[in-house]
Design a protein around this motif. Structure first.
Motif, PDB file in Angstrom:
ATOM      1  N   GLY A 391       1.126  -0.781   0.271  1.00 40.33           N
ATOM      2  CA  GLY A 391       0.383  -0.096   0.009  1.00 40.33           C
ATOM      3  C   GLY A 391       1.087   1.315   0.200  1.00 40.33           C
ATOM      4  N   THR A 392       2.712   1.393   1.237  1.00 40.81           N
ATOM      5  CA  THR A 392       2.836   2.573   0.863  1.00 40.81           C
ATOM      6  C   THR A 392       3.840   2.586  -0.849  1.00 40.81           C
ATOM      7  OG1 THR A 392       4.444   1.721   1.580  1.00 40.81           O
ATOM      8  CG2 THR A 392       3.358   2.309   3.285  1.00 40.81           C
ATOM      9  N   VAL A 393       3.898   2.296  -1.023  1.00 39.82           N
ATOM     10  CA  VAL A 393       4.357   1.786  -2.521  1.00 39.82           C
ATOM     11  C   VAL A 393       3.733   2.652  -3.417  1.00 39.82           C
ATOM     12  CG1 VAL A 393       5.913   0.530  -4.450  1.00 39.82           C
ATOM     13  CG2 VAL A 393       5.869   0.660  -2.009  1.00 39.82           C
ATOM     14  N   TYR A 394       1.974   1.750  -3.660  1.00 35.78           N
ATOM     15  CA  TYR A 394       1.006   2.015  -4.176  1.00 35.78           C
ATOM     16  C   TYR A 394       1.054   3.564  -4.410  1.00 35.78           C
ATOM     17  CZ  TYR A 394      -2.816   0.978  -7.275  1.00 35.78           C
ATOM     18  OH  TYR A 394      -3.900   1.710  -8.594  1.00 35.78           O
ATOM     19  N   SER A 395       0.252   3.640  -3.046  1.00 32.15           N
ATOM     20  CA  SER A 395       0.351   5.226  -2.758  1.00 32.15           C
ATOM     21  C   SER A 395       0.884   6.778  -2.545  1.00 32.15           C
ATOM     22  CB  SER A 395      -0.428   5.244  -1.475  1.00 32.15           C
ATOM     23  OG  SER A 395       0.639   5.274  -0.691  1.00 32.15           O
ATOM     24  N   GLY A 396       1.926   5.930  -2.936  1.00 30.31           N
ATOM     25  CA  GLY A 396       3.212   7.088  -3.316  1.00 30.31           C
ATOM     26  C   GLY A 396       3.729   6.981  -4.757  1.00 30.31           C
ATOM     27  N   ILE A 397       4.773   7.370  -5.036  1.00 29.09           N
ATOM     28  CA  ILE A 397       5.070   8.432  -6.402  1.00 29.09           C
ATOM     29  C   ILE A 397       5.226   7.622  -7.733  1.00 29.09           C
ATOM     30  CG2 ILE A 397       6.453  10.080  -5.588  1.00 29.09           C
ATOM     31  CD1 ILE A 397       8.968   8.982  -6.598  1.00 29.09           C
ATOM     32  N   LYS A 398       5.089   5.909  -6.725  1.00 30.81           N
ATOM     33  CA  LYS A 398       5.134   4.507  -8.279  1.00 30.81           C
ATOM     34  C   LYS A 398       4.257   4.229  -8.482  1.00 30.81           C
ATOM     35  CE  LYS A 398       9.539   4.317  -7.231  1.00 30.81           C
ATOM     36  NZ  LYS A 398      10.409   5.072  -8.418  1.00 30.81           N
ATOM     37  N   ASP A 416      -6.730  -2.319  -3.187  1.00 31.10           N
ATOM     38  CA  ASP A 416      -6.087  -0.865  -3.953  1.00 31.10           C
ATOM     39  C   ASP A 416      -5.575   0.499  -2.486  1.00 31.10           C
ATOM     40  OD1 ASP A 416      -8.320  -0.370  -3.603  1.00 31.10           O
ATOM     41  OD2 ASP A 416      -8.532   0.545  -5.035  1.00 31.10           O
ATOM     42  N   SER A 417      -5.931  -0.020  -1.549  1.00 30.84           N
ATOM     43  CA  SER A 417      -5.889   0.426  -0.528  1.00 30.84           C
ATOM     44  C   SER A 417      -4.472   0.999   0.326  1.00 30.84           C
ATOM     45  CB  SER A 417      -6.707   0.676   0.958  1.00 30.84           C
ATOM     46  OG  SER A 417      -5.730  -0.960   1.274  1.00 30.84           O
ATOM     47  N   ASN A 418      -4.102   2.309   1.210  1.00 33.53           N
ATOM     48  CA  ASN A 418      -3.128   2.571   1.056  1.00 33.53           C
ATOM     49  C   ASN A 418      -1.592   1.400   1.844  1.00 33.53           C
ATOM     50  OD1 ASN A 418      -4.069   3.317   3.160  1.00 33.53           O
ATOM     51  ND2 ASN A 418      -3.941   5.333   3.252  1.00 33.53           N
ATOM     52  N   THR A 419      -3.280   0.884   3.093  1.00 29.60           N
ATOM     53  CA  THR A 419      -2.686  -0.376   4.256  1.00 29.60           C
ATOM     54  C   THR A 419      -2.637  -2.019   3.544  1.00 29.60           C
ATOM     55  OG1 THR A 419      -5.035  -0.372   4.351  1.00 29.60           O
ATOM     56  CG2 THR A 419      -4.158   1.448   5.664  1.00 29.60           C
ATOM     57  N   SER A 420      -2.849  -1.518   2.070  1.00 29.27           N
ATOM     58  CA  SER A 420      -2.561  -3.263   1.519  1.00 29.27           C
ATOM     59  C   SER A 420      -1.241  -3.791   2.283  1.00 29.27           C
ATOM     60  CB  SER A 420      -2.984  -3.173  -0.246  1.00 29.27           C
ATOM     61  OG  SER A 420      -2.285  -2.497  -0.503  1.00 29.27           O
ATOM     62  N   ARG A 421      -1.117  -4.776   2.138  1.00 27.16           N
ATOM     63  CA  ARG A 421       0.092  -5.806   2.014  1.00 27.16           C
ATOM     64  C   ARG A 421       0.190  -7.138   1.200  1.00 27.16           C
ATOM     65  NH1 ARG A 421       0.521  -1.294   4.715  1.00 27.16           N
ATOM     66  NH2 ARG A 421       0.449  -1.582   6.466  1.00 27.16           N
ATOM     67  N   LEU A 422       1.860  -7.177   0.895  1.00 28.26           N
ATOM     68  CA  LEU A 422       2.052  -8.217   0.720  1.00 28.26           C
ATOM     69  C   LEU A 422       1.805  -9.336   0.976  1.00 28.26           C
ATOM     70  CD1 LEU A 422       5.150  -6.399  -1.135  1.00 28.26           C
ATOM     71  CD2 LEU A 422       3.355  -6.707  -2.395  1.00 28.26           C
ATOM     72  N   PRO A 423       1.032 -10.802   0.252  1.00 26.00           N
ATOM     73  CA  PRO A 423       1.264 -11.592   0.878  1.00 26.00           C
ATOM     74  C   PRO A 423       3.148 -12.256   0.924  1.00 26.00           C
ATOM     75  CG  PRO A 423       1.869 -11.865  -1.869  1.00 26.00           C
ATOM     76  CD  PRO A 423       1.350 -10.878  -1.527  1.00 26.00           C
ATOM     77  N   HIS A 433      15.239  -3.714   0.595  1.00 26.17           N
ATOM     78  CA  HIS A 433      16.413  -3.254   0.374  1.00 26.17           C
ATOM     79  C   HIS A 433      16.313  -1.322  -0.292  1.00 26.17           C
ATOM     80  CE1 HIS A 433      19.600  -6.266   1.471  1.00 26.17           C
ATOM     81  NE2 HIS A 433      18.583  -6.959   0.730  1.00 26.17           N
ATOM     82  N   SER A 434      14.897  -1.308  -0.469  1.00 24.10           N
ATOM     83  CA  SER A 434      14.783  -0.299  -0.964  1.00 24.10           C
ATOM     84  C   SER A 434      13.013  -0.157  -1.417  1.00 24.10           C
ATOM     85  CB  SER A 434      15.353  -0.105  -2.877  1.00 24.10           C
ATOM     86  OG  SER A 434      14.596   1.421  -3.300  1.00 24.10           O
ATOM     87  N   HIS A 435      12.180   0.683  -0.659  1.00 24.23           N
ATOM     88  CA  HIS A 435      11.501   0.970  -0.669  1.00 24.23           C
ATOM     89  C   HIS A 435      10.105   1.405  -1.766  1.00 24.23           C
ATOM     90  CE1 HIS A 435       8.061  -0.428   1.379  1.00 24.23           C
ATOM     91  NE2 HIS A 435       7.580   0.405   1.669  1.00 24.23           N
ATOM     92  N   SER A 436      10.932   2.129  -2.950  1.00 27.99           N
ATOM     93  CA  SER A 436      10.898   2.520  -4.449  1.00 27.99           C
ATOM     94  C   SER A 436      11.024   1.576  -5.291  1.00 27.99           C
ATOM     95  CB  SER A 436      11.411   3.357  -4.712  1.00 27.99           C
ATOM     96  OG  SER A 436      13.365   3.070  -4.378  1.00 27.99           O
ATOM     97  N   ILE A 437      10.966   1.029  -5.166  1.00 27.08           N
ATOM     98  CA  ILE A 437      11.047  -0.045  -6.289  1.00 27.08           C
ATOM     99  C   ILE A 437       8.995  -0.733  -6.776  1.00 27.08           C
ATOM    100  CG2 ILE A 437      11.404  -2.330  -7.529  1.00 27.08           C
ATOM    101  CD1 ILE A 437      13.352  -2.512  -5.856  1.00 27.08           C
ATOM    102  N   PRO A 438       8.717  -0.601  -8.096  1.00 29.37           N
ATOM    103  CA  PRO A 438       7.464   0.051  -8.305  1.00 29.37           C
ATOM    104  C   PRO A 438       7.470  -1.963  -8.635  1.00 29.37           C
ATOM    105  CG  PRO A 438       8.601   0.809 -10.313  1.00 29.37           C
ATOM    106  CD  PRO A 438       9.621   0.773  -9.227  1.00 29.37           C
TER     107      PRO A 438
END
Length: 701
Positions: A391-398, A416-423, A433-438
């Motif tokens: 959620g944090t990656v999707y709701s950001g610039i990516k 699609d919420s900003n609280t969604s989590r990956l399985p 390692h990098s929270h900016s990788i889409p």
């Protein structure tokens, strides 16, 4: 006593003892019945904090066979007032989920025989040996107190694989041996009559499967180092880290000399894991857990390989690259992905730069990665798949970049919420390692796994073939479109070969053994030990031997990748010539493989030049000096070394009083023997004096 008499005395001893010693094994064979044609054993793993799995005492665990079919039988064992003492429980695998917790905690149960007839389904309730939240300890959300992780609803006993059983468990799937246990042993000698326990003799079993490691990984490795230092024997092992290799391939290839190098966010990563696990090392089929994703990735690689030059040319114009990555050891705290990313941070991926190599592959770093698409459990839904994002990656610039690729796949977001989590997925390790990788993960589930046999010995023969092939084909087509558009800015002209998917499905999933289908027979033609790829197993293994380092799934997938992405070299006519190219070391851009063309029916072999290569799949925890194995950052799993004697023996146990009689009889024989020896010792001078000429060399003898 003279020398001659002493010689006669020794001969007499030999005459008595030799028949006893030579018939000892025959006596044992008459007492015990060994069942070893189809058994698999639960084994011990250790990590930075504790031990899990199974083992017996060094000489085995012995108990009376008791068939458990309901909780009433378990209650009977628990309330036993001393009829038999300790029990070896025989249980149908279909009931393992129901009784696992009780079997593990009851001290009177000293062993378990888990019976699974090949023709019997395990039922609809499911059996998963993993926890409700797989890989929770190394998850990117491990420190998020608000995150509720329960992706795996069919977990057995809160993750039966990760319990410390302190007793052996043997899995038996041979119908004849199951009948021996149930009919010849239990029903004939042990089954209660009118609610009353049977009289002796009763049928008992000894399960022997001793493991040399104990407590946790740091303790085992420290003891191992200490013993090696004291004995000087560096081959002494108590436990071994889990290790194998990832399979990767770049298209187009990079070349530092030609200035064909990665740029910022220029690499699209298409990845899937190729491993699973269970309590039994040779029973890890992983058909839905892992193989469905492997087939999907191989189908995409095959489609791009048919247009390799076209794809590479278009990608070079855009200065974009595609990285195929089949990762190993992901089910046990992301061994393969964590090592790959560690090497990237060390500027050593895929290989370390060398001044002695003319044409060198460029080193990939985290900053070069522009997108990650992961294939994670594809085959069970029959059609409906979802994309999972953080959620944090999707709701950001990516977000825009993710939506663009998502549109190509045609899949909708699970959340699609900003609280969604990956399985539980390898993509998590990229984001650590990098929270900016889409990126996103494609799976056949929305909020919970549909796979009821996730990471278990039962993840086999559960898929509907037609629906699974449809699902894999659909995801492969969607992934192919996303990859070709992102990397080469074109998606026309690339086609998923449905027949290729059907062939791989038949090989990996339908066939009982992997070497029974034509493609895999051809794929394994030049392997030195073909038997190693026969068994369906995706477990990562250890470095205990070179054979163990190359797991069956890794070997097979590597050959298939080379066949799809490699280029046949002209004028290289022998295996030796092909091997010579590998040894020249003029470049590290390519690897060279001598193998058959997997899609042709002839027996012609070729030398393939390919960017397919193997990179280490070993946790960085075993590379970093003084690494804190309790930190939870990297996988710390090691496997205990197995003691050489593994066996399951049935026998009839007489009444306890028989043991007393045998003991008393032995004592009587011992005392009588001692008395005779003492008597002979006292009268020996008289015997010698009666024959004064009896001495060495006396011709009168």
């Amino acid at each position: 006593m003279t020398h001659s008499n002493f010689r006669i005395y020794l001969i007499a001893i030999c005459v008595v003892l030799v028949p006893v010693l030579t018939n000892g094994q025959r006596v044992a064979d008459q007492i015990y019945m060994k069942l070893d044609s189809s058994t698999s054993q639960c084994f011990r793993l250790l990590n930075g904090t504790h031990q899990v799995g199974c083992q017996s005492k060094e000489n085995g665990n012995t108990g009376i066979i008791y068939l458990v079919e309901s909780s009433a039988e378990l209650d009977a064992i628990n309330q036993d007032s001393g009829n038999y003492g300790e029990y070896i429980v025989a249980i149908d695998a279909r009931h393992f989920d129901e009784f696992a917790s009780a079997l593990q905690r009851m001290p009177s149960i000293v062993g378990v025989l888990l019976m699974q007839r090949n023709s019997e389904p395990l039922g609809s309730s499911g059996i998963s040996e993993d926890a409700a939240c797989p890989n929770e300890r190394t998850s990117m959300y491990s420190e998020d107190a608000a995150h509720k992780c329960d992706w795996n609803p069919t977990q057995t006993a809160a993750g039966v694989r990760f319990l410390d059983w302190t007793k052996p468990i043997f899995l038996i799937d041979n119908a004849t041996e199951i009948d021996i246990i149930v009919k010849s042993c239990w029903e004939t000698f042990n089954k209660p009559v009118d609610g009353m326990a049977r009289e002796f003799p009763v049928c008992a079993a000894t399960l022997t499967q001793f493991m040399t490691a104990a407590k946790d990984a740091p303790t085992c490795l420290r003891r191992q180092e200490m013993f090696a230092g004291l004995s000087g024997d560096t081959t002494l092992h108590l436990c071994d880290p889990l290790i194998d290799e990832n399979i990767i391939a770049f298209l187009p290839p990079t070349n530092k000399t030609a200035k064909q190098m990665f740029e910022h966010e220029s690499v699209f990563v298409l990845t899937a894991r190729m491993d699973s696990f269970s309590m039994f090392s040779d029973r890890t089929p992983g058909e839905e857990s892992a193989i469905s994703g492997v087939i999907t990735l191989l189908a995409v690689a095959n489609a791009i390989g048919q247009k390799r030059e076209q794809f590479s040319s278009a990608a070079r114009q855009r200065k974009h690259y595609l990285l195929f990555a089949l990762l190993h050891g992901e089910s046990l705290d992301y061994i393969g992905s964590s090592r790959m990313l560690y090497d990237m941070n060390q500027t050593k991926f895929p290989v370390e730069a060398s001044s002695s190599v003319k044409d060198q592959v460029d080193q990939l770093t985290i900053d070069h990665i522009g997108f990650v698409l992961e294939l994670n459990q594809i085959g069970s839904s029959g059609g409906e798949h979802f994309a999972h994002v953080d959620g944090t990656v999707y709701s950001g610039i990516k977000r825009e970049k993710i939506d663009t690729v998502l549109k190509d796949t045609g899949f909708s977001l699970a959340d699609d919420s900003n609280t969604s989590r990956l399985p539980p997925a390898s993509y998590q390790q990229f984001l650590k390692h990098s929270h900016s990788i889409p990126g996103f993960v494609i799976g056949d589930y929305k909020t919970k796994f549909n796979n009821k046999y996730y990471n278990s010995f039962a993840d086999s023969d559960n898929l509907d073939a037609a629906k699974a092939i449809d699902a894999i084909t659909k995801v492969a087509e969607s992934s192919l479109k996303a990859v070709t558009n992102w990397v080469a800015n074109e998606s026309t002209g690339y086609t998923i070969d449905r027949d290729y998917i059907k062939d791989l499905y038949d090989c990996f999933i339908t066939k009982k053994f992997w070497d029974e289908c034509e493609i895999l027979k051809r794929a394994t033609t030049y392997l030195e030990n073909k038997a190693i790829v026969r068994q369906k197993t995706t477990y990562i293994g250890t470095q205990g031997s070179m054979e163990a380092r190359s797991s069956p799934i890794k070997r097979i997938a590597n050959v298939l990748m080379v066949g799809s992405l490699g280029e046949k070299l002209p004028n290289v006519d022998t295996k030796e010539q092909c091997g010579h190219l590998s040894g020249l070391k003029k470049n590290n851009m390519y690897s060279y493989f001598w193998q058959l063309d997997l899609l042709q029916s002839d027996n012609a072999s070729y030398c393939y030049q390919s960017t397919v290569m193997q990179t280490p799949a070993q946790s960085p925890a075993f590379l970093i000096e003084d690494y804190d194995m309790t930190s939870g950052k990297y996988s710390t799993w090691v496997e205990s070394v197995w003691a050489p004697s593994v066996s399951l023996k049935l026998f009839l146990r007489p009444p306890p009083r028989y043991s007393l009689w045998i003991f008393l009889t032995a004592m009587v024989v011992l005392l009588v023997s001692m008395a005779i020896c003492l008597l002979l010792h006292r009268i020996s001078p008289l015997l010698i004096d009666a024959h004064p000429g009896a001495d060495i060399g006396d011709p009168s003898l």
